[in-house]
Design an enzyme around this catalytic site. Sequence first.
Site, PDB file in Angstrom:
ATOM      1  N   GLY A 237      -7.748 -88.608  18.988  1.00 25.50           N
ATOM      2  CA  GLY A 237      -8.354 -89.844  19.464  1.00 25.50           C
ATOM      3  C   GLY A 237      -9.331 -89.586  20.585  1.00 25.50           C
ATOM      4  O   GLY A 237      -9.458 -88.467  21.084  1.00 25.50           O
TER       5      GLY A 237
ATOM      6  N   CYS B   6      -4.627 -82.543  18.944  1.00 25.60           N
ATOM      7  CA  CYS B   6      -5.834 -82.922  19.673  1.00 25.60           C
ATOM      8  C   CYS B   6      -5.521 -83.810  20.876  1.00 25.60           C
ATOM      9  O   CYS B   6      -4.897 -83.358  21.819  1.00 25.60           O
ATOM     10  CB  CYS B   6      -6.819 -83.582  18.722  1.00 25.60           C
ATOM     11  SG  CYS B   6      -7.171 -82.538  17.312  1.00 25.60           S
ATOM     12  N   PHE B   7      -5.910 -85.069  20.859  1.00 25.22           N
ATOM     13  CA  PHE B   7      -5.578 -85.976  21.949  1.00 25.22           C
ATOM     14  C   PHE B   7      -4.064 -86.055  22.113  1.00 25.22           C
ATOM     15  O   PHE B   7      -3.554 -86.152  23.233  1.00 25.22           O
ATOM     16  CB  PHE B   7      -6.165 -87.359  21.655  1.00 25.22           C
ATOM     17  CG  PHE B   7      -6.162 -88.308  22.828  1.00 25.22           C
ATOM     18  CD1 PHE B   7      -6.860 -88.008  23.982  1.00 25.22           C
ATOM     19  CD2 PHE B   7      -5.493 -89.512  22.761  1.00 25.22           C
ATOM     20  CE1 PHE B   7      -6.877 -88.885  25.067  1.00 25.22           C
ATOM     21  CE2 PHE B   7      -5.499 -90.404  23.822  1.00 25.22           C
ATOM     22  CZ  PHE B   7      -6.197 -90.089  24.978  1.00 25.22           C
TER      23      PHE B   7
ATOM     24  N   ASN C 246     -12.419 -80.980  18.111  1.00 24.11           N
ATOM     25  CA  ASN C 246     -13.262 -82.032  18.650  1.00 24.11           C
ATOM     26  C   ASN C 246     -12.595 -82.592  19.890  1.00 24.11           C
ATOM     27  O   ASN C 246     -11.798 -83.515  19.807  1.00 24.11           O
ATOM     28  CB  ASN C 246     -13.488 -83.132  17.616  1.00 24.11           C
ATOM     29  CG  ASN C 246     -14.179 -84.345  18.219  1.00 24.11           C
ATOM     30  OD1 ASN C 246     -14.784 -84.254  19.280  1.00 24.11           O
ATOM     31  ND2 ASN C 246     -14.088 -85.480  17.564  1.00 24.11           N
TER      32      ASN C 246
ATOM     33  N   HIS D  38      -7.433 -79.497  14.739  1.00 23.62           N
ATOM     34  CA  HIS D  38      -7.215 -80.389  13.603  1.00 23.62           C
ATOM     35  C   HIS D  38      -6.633 -79.632  12.408  1.00 23.62           C
ATOM     36  O   HIS D  38      -7.379 -79.083  11.599  1.00 23.62           O
ATOM     37  CB  HIS D  38      -8.546 -81.035  13.173  1.00 23.62           C
ATOM     38  CG  HIS D  38      -9.035 -82.112  14.089  1.00 23.62           C
ATOM     39  ND1 HIS D  38      -8.732 -83.436  13.902  1.00 23.62           N
ATOM     40  CD2 HIS D  38      -9.796 -82.045  15.205  1.00 23.62           C
ATOM     41  CE1 HIS D  38      -9.296 -84.158  14.864  1.00 23.62           C
ATOM     42  NE2 HIS D  38      -9.940 -83.327  15.668  1.00 23.62           N
TER      43      HIS D  38
ATOM     44  N   GLU E 105      -5.461 -80.875   9.805  1.00 23.58           N
ATOM     45  CA  GLU E 105      -5.754 -81.575   8.549  1.00 23.58           C
ATOM     46  C   GLU E 105      -7.093 -81.128   7.954  1.00 23.58           C
ATOM     47  O   GLU E 105      -7.408 -81.469   6.805  1.00 23.58           O
ATOM     48  CB  GLU E 105      -5.737 -83.095   8.765  1.00 23.58           C
ATOM     49  CG  GLU E 105      -7.008 -83.742   9.217  1.00 23.58           C
ATOM     50  CD  GLU E 105      -7.427 -83.343  10.614  1.00 23.58           C
ATOM     51  OE1 GLU E 105      -8.629 -83.342  10.911  1.00 23.58           O
ATOM     52  OE2 GLU E 105      -6.533 -83.013  11.438  1.00 23.58           O
TER      53      GLU E 105
END
Length: 381
Positions: free
Chosen positions: A239, A267-268, A309, A357, A359
């Site tokens: 996120g 990630c977040f 990211n 990530h 995924e």
Amino acid sequence: MSQAGTSREDAVLVLEDGSMHRGEAFGARGRTLGEAVFATGMTGYQETLTDPSYHRQIVVATAPHIGNTGWNDEDDESARIQVAGYVVRDPARRPSNWRSTADLGEELARQGVVGLAGVDTRAITRRLREAGSMRAGLFSGDALADPTSMRAAVLDSPGMAGADLAGAVSTGAPYTVAATGTTRARVAALDLGIKANTPRMLAERGIETRVLPASVSIDELLGPDEYGRAPDGVFLSNGPGDPAAAAHAVALTAEVLRREVPLFGICFGNQILARALGLGTYKMRYGHRGINVPVVDHTDGTVAITSQNHGFAVAGTPGERVDSPFGRVHLSHSCPNDGTVEGLTCEGVPAFSVQYHPEAAAGPHDAADLFDRFADMMGNR
């Protein structure tokens, strides 16, 4: 904002430091403000543009030729384009792919996303690497003004530090993604900006995923669904925003840890877990945004090439073990490019997280086995 036309129209990217990069309008015309960041992936621009983690960011593509595969109905990672704006060097004149249903510029215009083309994106990237990600604005059409006014608009816009953005991209109501075949486990996913491929990856492993809004209470997160079934584990999604501003998500995570429910964050979600464990986070100079970022697993020395990211990171020394209110925590993963922490493994409670990530949308598949690890953790509970 007007739609993209066929004739050349002037547009400009204005950075917080006062530099201006002039080119031609691409996508919608108008004004957009956000944080300028660069993404190094040579493929997967549709997944990038629809990734909620890019909310309120103006993305500069370092790959020079963008849009050659057009836009399709299958690769969206959310219901809409999430970036605040898009900057490219050479947009494809005509898409060429059997799945393409639209031209990239046309889709940007249709969704009201202001873009810029015909600029030296490598030069912009070098500036962002040297000075760091910064506030920026894209201006075209009727929004074009004198340089002083455009820069003033940029300087008046909010920065990313302290921004609580998960609520802006989270689902408005719970929904469930069924498992493929026999259901092995059920997961409650806290939607901080989840990508569509994550529940699909879980489904392939027999895991049913109930995606919940970021604003839910702990009783809603861990309570039974409409069929009276409690989750076997909790997933913290990727996120946007500053994890230091996400107090509610941190409090929820701390309560999940207290109840020793298996937890996996990406990630977040990695940063949220860190703060729930009492660790710090900080804003990176320019972050990691690409699909070729190496990560070292300090438990066995293996290296994975990952999709990333993020503009914030977990503070600490890679490989060390630290104390937390929930037992020892291994700072188990790191990026060899800059030494940043890239993952956590709790040794006192069933929880782990990574900064990348798994995924792989878009990106390599080196880390897909992390979903198997989560499934095994829930099975061993």
